[in-house]
Design an enzyme around this catalytic site. Sequence first.
Site: not given
Length: 317
Positions: A253-255
Site C-alpha cells: 500500500l505504497h501510495d
Amino acid sequence: MVTLKSKRNEIKKILIDCDVGVDDALALILAFHSPEMEVRAMTGVNGNVPLGAVFTNIQKVLSLIRPKNRPLIARGADRPLKGDTIHAHSVHGSDGLGGAKIEVKQGKVWWEEYSGPADELILELAYQFPNELALIAVGPLTNLALALRKDPAGMKKLKELVIMGGAVRTRGNATPYAEFNVYSDPLASQIVFESGIPITLVPLDATHQVFLTPGCMEERVKPIGNAFSQFVIEATGYDTGAHRFRNRDNIFLHDPLAIGAVIDPTLLKTERLSLQVETQEGEYYGKVTENNDGPKIDVGLGVDAERFLEIFLSRLS
Ligand code: BDR
Ligand code: CA
C-alpha cells in the site's frame, strides 16, 4: 469511523498528483473517504502507465468514488525531464488498474476538467490557498519540477508536500538501488528535494511495512461486499477461489500510506535528512543517498503499520 481532526475548520485542502496505478487508485479511495481532508484536484503524470491511460484511470476511479465536490483534473507531463519513459505494466496490468471492471459512464461527470496543464493547476491552487494547500505526490515528480521551474515562489505557497518515493536505507524496487517514482525521473526528484518546500517523504522503508495479505482479503475486504471492496479484489488480482493473489504474495500500500501520513502524521516515524538523487545514468541511476548539505526533509523510515491498515480498511466501507 474515527475522525482524526479536532475542529471542523482543520479539514485539509489537498491536491493529489498521481500516475494511476492500482495503489494510486486505492490512495484516491482512501483520500475521498477521509473526513480530515477535502481533495480539490488531481493531476496526472506519466508513470505506471502512459499519460493517456493515467488520465482515463483518474476518471474511472472518480466514477467509482462519485465525489460530490467535482474536483478539478488536469493532464501533466507525458515524459520525464530527462531520460526515457518507463512504465510498470508488469505490476499494474496493461490498463494500469489490473483489469478491474470499472467504466466511465457517459452522461454523468464527477469531475471538472481544467483547461491548462498540471503544473499550471498546481500553481493556481497554491496561489488561491496560500499556506493551506497540501500536495500529495504519488507518481514521478515531473509535474512538480515543471511547476518549480516555472514559479518557485508560487510553489513556496504550498503548506506541505508529501511524497511517496525513494528507497533510503533499503533496497529499491525498480533496480536494486532505486525506487520506481524516483527512478522514473531522478532529475525532477532532485529539483523537488532541494526546493526548500516543507517535505515529508514516504519511501519504501515505510511502505514495505504496509500490505494486504490473502488473510486480510478474506477476513476484512471480502466481507465488506461493496463496490470498493470488489474493486480492491479485481484490481489486486485476488483469486477468491484459490485464496491468493494471482501474481504475488502481498499487495503493498505504497501510495495509500502517503495519504495516511496526511490523515495522521503520527503514523510515521521520521528523521530529518538531506537527500541527494543520482541523476547520472549507470548502475546507481535514481538512487537516493543521505547527504550533509541541502534542505532537510522529514523522511518516514518507520510506520505504525497496524494502525494505518485499520484506517485504510475501515474506510473502504
Ligand atoms: C510507487 O511506484 C508505483 O508503481 C506505485 O504506484 C508507487 O507510487 C512504488 O514504488
Ligand atoms: Ca503511484
